[in-house]
Design an enzyme around this catalytic site. Structure first.
Site, PDB file in Angstrom:
ATOM      1  N   SER A 129       0.219  -1.209   0.022  1.00 46.04           N
ATOM      2  CA  SER A 129       0.353  -0.227   0.029  1.00 46.04           C
ATOM      3  C   SER A 129       1.010   1.048  -0.336  1.00 46.04           C
ATOM      4  CB  SER A 129      -0.911   0.168   1.492  1.00 46.04           C
ATOM      5  OG  SER A 129      -1.389   1.601   1.400  1.00 46.04           O
TER       6      SER A 129
ATOM      7  N   TYR B 284      -2.127  -0.900  10.485  1.00 43.95           N
ATOM      8  CA  TYR B 284      -2.585  -0.563   8.781  1.00 43.95           C
ATOM      9  C   TYR B 284      -1.147  -0.595   8.124  1.00 43.95           C
ATOM     10  CZ  TYR B 284      -3.800  -0.858   3.712  1.00 43.95           C
ATOM     11  OH  TYR B 284      -4.022  -1.544   2.691  1.00 43.95           O
TER      12      TYR B 284
HETATM   13  N1  LIG Z   1      -8.320  -1.098  -2.162  1.00 42.78           N
HETATM   14  C1  LIG Z   1      -7.954  -0.265  -1.158  1.00 42.78           C
HETATM   15  O1  LIG Z   1      -7.790   1.486  -1.044  1.00 42.78           O
HETATM   16  C2  LIG Z   1      -6.617  -0.480  -1.318  1.00 42.78           C
HETATM   17  C3  LIG Z   1      -5.078   0.411  -1.683  1.00 42.78           C
HETATM   18  C4  LIG Z   1      -3.500  -0.245  -0.960  1.00 42.78           C
HETATM   19  C5  LIG Z   1      -3.502  -1.725   0.043  1.00 42.78           C
HETATM   20  N2  LIG Z   1      -4.600  -2.223  -0.238  1.00 42.78           N
HETATM   21  C6  LIG Z   1      -4.289  -3.928  -0.444  1.00 42.78           C
HETATM   22  O2  LIG Z   1      -5.750  -4.275  -1.219  1.00 42.78           O
HETATM   23  C7  LIG Z   1      -5.533  -5.834  -0.816  1.00 42.78           C
HETATM   24  C8  LIG Z   1      -7.008  -6.153  -1.162  1.00 42.78           C
HETATM   25  O3  LIG Z   1      -7.954  -5.296  -0.650  1.00 42.78           O
HETATM   26  P1  LIG Z   1      -9.136  -4.640  -1.215  1.00 42.78           P
HETATM   27  O4  LIG Z   1      -8.718  -3.550  -1.612  1.00 42.78           O
HETATM   28  O5  LIG Z   1      -9.586  -5.944  -2.341  1.00 42.78           O
HETATM   29  O6  LIG Z   1     -10.369  -5.019  -0.204  1.00 42.78           O
HETATM   30  P2  LIG Z   1     -10.959  -6.085   0.824  1.00 42.78           P
HETATM   31  O7  LIG Z   1     -12.069  -6.307  -0.920  1.00 42.78           O
HETATM   32  O8  LIG Z   1     -11.450  -5.584   1.927  1.00 42.78           O
HETATM   33  O9  LIG Z   1     -10.321  -7.585   0.331  1.00 42.78           O
HETATM   34  C9  LIG Z   1      -9.639  -8.217   1.348  1.00 42.78           C
HETATM   35  C10 LIG Z   1      -9.631  -8.939   0.478  1.00 42.78           C
HETATM   36  O10 LIG Z   1      -8.473 -10.557   1.591  1.00 42.78           O
HETATM   37  C11 LIG Z   1      -9.400 -11.482   2.949  1.00 42.78           C
HETATM   38  N3  LIG Z   1      -8.535 -11.638   4.053  1.00 42.78           N
HETATM   39  C12 LIG Z   1      -9.159 -11.253   5.243  1.00 42.78           C
HETATM   40  N4  LIG Z   1      -8.286 -11.662   5.696  1.00 42.78           N
HETATM   41  C13 LIG Z   1      -8.088 -12.623   5.801  1.00 42.78           C
HETATM   42  C14 LIG Z   1      -7.322 -14.012   5.685  1.00 42.78           C
HETATM   43  N5  LIG Z   1      -6.811 -13.909   7.158  1.00 42.78           N
HETATM   44  N6  LIG Z   1      -6.975 -14.810   5.334  1.00 42.78           N
HETATM   45  C15 LIG Z   1      -7.632 -14.879   4.075  1.00 42.78           C
HETATM   46  N7  LIG Z   1      -8.259 -14.033   3.261  1.00 42.78           N
HETATM   47  C16 LIG Z   1      -8.075 -12.523   4.103  1.00 42.78           C
HETATM   48  C17 LIG Z   1     -11.326 -11.230   1.959  1.00 42.78           C
HETATM   49  O11 LIG Z   1     -11.580 -12.833   1.805  1.00 42.78           O
HETATM   50  P3  LIG Z   1     -12.284 -13.305   3.152  1.00 42.78           P
HETATM   51  O12 LIG Z   1     -13.126 -11.929   3.941  1.00 42.78           O
HETATM   52  O13 LIG Z   1     -13.312 -14.248   2.136  1.00 42.78           O
HETATM   53  O14 LIG Z   1     -10.666 -14.227   3.766  1.00 42.78           O
HETATM   54  C18 LIG Z   1     -11.245 -10.347   1.267  1.00 42.78           C
HETATM   55  O15 LIG Z   1     -11.157 -11.301  -0.279  1.00 42.78           O
HETATM   56  C19 LIG Z   1      -5.735  -4.962   0.713  1.00 42.78           C
HETATM   57  O16 LIG Z   1      -4.047  -6.465   1.245  1.00 42.78           O
HETATM   58  C20 LIG Z   1      -5.549  -4.232   0.831  1.00 42.78           C
HETATM   59  O17 LIG Z   1      -4.515  -3.942   2.439  1.00 42.78           O
HETATM   60  C21 LIG Z   1      -5.904  -2.228  -0.773  1.00 42.78           C
END
Ligand SMILES: NC(=O)c1ccc[n+]([C@@H]2O[C@H](COP(=O)([O-])OP(=O)(O)OC[C@H]3O[C@@H](n4cnc5c(N)ncnc54)[C@H](OP(=O)(O)O)[C@@H]3O)[C@@H](O)[C@H]2O)c1
Length: 251
Positions: free
Chosen positions: A142, A156
Site C-alpha cells: 500500500s 495498517y
Molecule cells: N482498496 C484500496 O484502496 C487498497 C489500497 C492499498 C492496498 N490495498 C490492499 O489490497 C488488498 C485487497 O484489499 P481490497 O481493497 O480488495 O479489500 P477487501 O475487499 O476488503 O478484500 C480483502 C480480501 O482479503 C481477504 N482476507 C482478509 N483476511 C483474510 C484472512 N485472514 N485469510 C484469507 N483472506 C483474508 C478477504 O477475504 P475473506 O474475508 O473472504 O477471507 C478479502 O477477499 C489488501 O491487501 C489491501 O491492504 C487496498
C-alpha cells in the site's frame, strides 16, 4: 515480460482480488482463488467459467494466518493446475484504532493478517518456486507503507511497511543470486472497495479503473509500482521526503 498462464490470488472473495481475477480470466489465464468466504469464491468461479469456458478455476477456503494450511493449500492448488507461475499475495485487512484506545484487538488482527499472513504466503510460494527457479511473486502492499499514518491507519501502514520491506529484501536476495524468480511490490493508492468504505478523500480511484491499473502494472512485472501511476508516482516520493507536518496533509 513473461506470459504467466496460471495465477493464484489470495483475498479473491471481494474487492481488488475479485477484480484482478475477472481480468485475468478474460485474458485466458487459469486461476487458483483463495479466501475465507468459500461461498463467494464458488459464485465467482461459476461466473468466470461461464464467461470464459476455456479456463480452469479452482477455489479453496483459506485463512492466511494459518501457516500450515497456507503451505498445504498452495501445494495442492499448484499440483491441481500443473504449476502456478504467478502468486498474488493480496489478502489483507484494514481494521484499526488509535494505539491505546482500548481496541487493541483490531490492530492485532490487522497486523496478524498483513504481517504473519503475508509471511506465511511468501514462505509457501517460495517453497514451490525455488526448485523451479522461475515464476512471479507479487506482494500487494500500500502507499501507506511509505510513511507512518495516524489513528486507525497506523497499524495498517506499519503492517504494509513490513510487506514492502519483505518484498524488497527478497528481491535483493534473488536478484543478487541471478534468479529468474521475479518479485514485484505493488503499492496501491486508494481504490474504492470494502476496505476503505469509511475513508473520505479526493484521491480515491474508482474500482474498475483501479483494477485495470493493477493488472496492467502486475503484468509488466516491475520491481515496485505505485498504482494507479497518476497521482501516486508523484505523491509517493513526497510522502517519504517531505517533513512529516507537511506530508501528513497529503493523504
Ligand atoms: N482498496 C484500496 O484502496 C487498497 C489500497 C492499498 C492496498 N490495498 C490492499 O489490497 C488488498 C485487497 O484489499 P481490497 O481493497 O480488495 O479489500 P477487501 O475487499 O476488503 O478484500 C480483502 C480480501 O482479503 C481477504 N482476507 C482478509 N483476511 C483474510 C484472512 N485472514 N485469510 C484469507 N483472506 C483474508 C478477504 O477475504 P475473506 O474475508 O473472504 O477471507 C478479502 O477477499 C489488501 O491487501 C489491501 O491492504 C487496498
Amino acid at each position: 515480460m513473461t506470459d504467466r498462464s496460471t495465477i493464484l490470488i489470495t483475498g479473491a472473495s471481494s474487492g481488488l482480488g475479485e477484480g484482478m481475477a475477472r481480468r485475468w480470466a478474460a485474458a485466458g489465464k487459469d486461476l487458483a482463488l483463495c479466501a475465507r468466504r468459500l461461498d463467494r469464491l464458488e459464485a465467482l468461479r461459476t461466473e468466470l467459467v461461464a464467461a470464459n469456458p476455456g479456463i480452469r478455476v479452482v477455489v479453496r477456503a483459506l485463512d492466511v494466518t494459518e501457516g500450515e494450511a497456507v503451505r498445504t493449500t498452495f501445494g495442492e492448488l499448484d499440483a491441481e493446475l500443473g504449476g502456478i507461475d504467478r502468486f498474488v499475495l493480496n489478502a489483507g485487512l484494514g481494521k484499526g484504532a488509535s494505539i491505546g484506545s482500548g481496541k487493541a484487538h483490531a490492530n492485532v488482527e490487522t497486523a496478524t493478517v498483513n504481517v504473519i499472513g503475508t509471511l506465511n504466503q511468501a514462505e509457501a510460494a517460495m517453497e514451490l518456486l525455488t526448485p523451479r527457479g522461475s515464476g512471479h511473486l507479487v506482494f500487494i502492499s500500500s502507499v501507506s507503507a511509505l510513511r507512518g499514518m495516524v489513528k486507525a491507519q497506523n497499524t495498517y501502514a506499519a503492517s504494509k511497511a513490513f510487506v514492502s520491506t519483505l518484498a524488497q529484501g527478497l528481491h535483493a536476495e534473488l536478484d543478487s543470486a541471478g534468479s529468474r524468480i521475479v518479485v514485484t511490490d505493488i503499492l496501491p493508492g486508494y481504490i474504492r472497495t470494502d476496505i476503505n468504505r469509511s475513508v473520505k478523500t479526493s484521491l480515491m480511484t474508482e474500482f474498475e479503473e483501479g483494477c485495470d491499473a493493477l493488472v496492467k502494472a502486475i503484468d509488466s512485472e516491475p520491481t515496485r509500482a505505485l498504482v494507479p501511476g497518476k497521482p501516486w508516482t508523484a505523491i509517493g516520493p513526497m510522502l517519504r521526503l517531505l517533513p512529516e507536518k507537511v506530508s501528513r496533509r497529503l493523504v
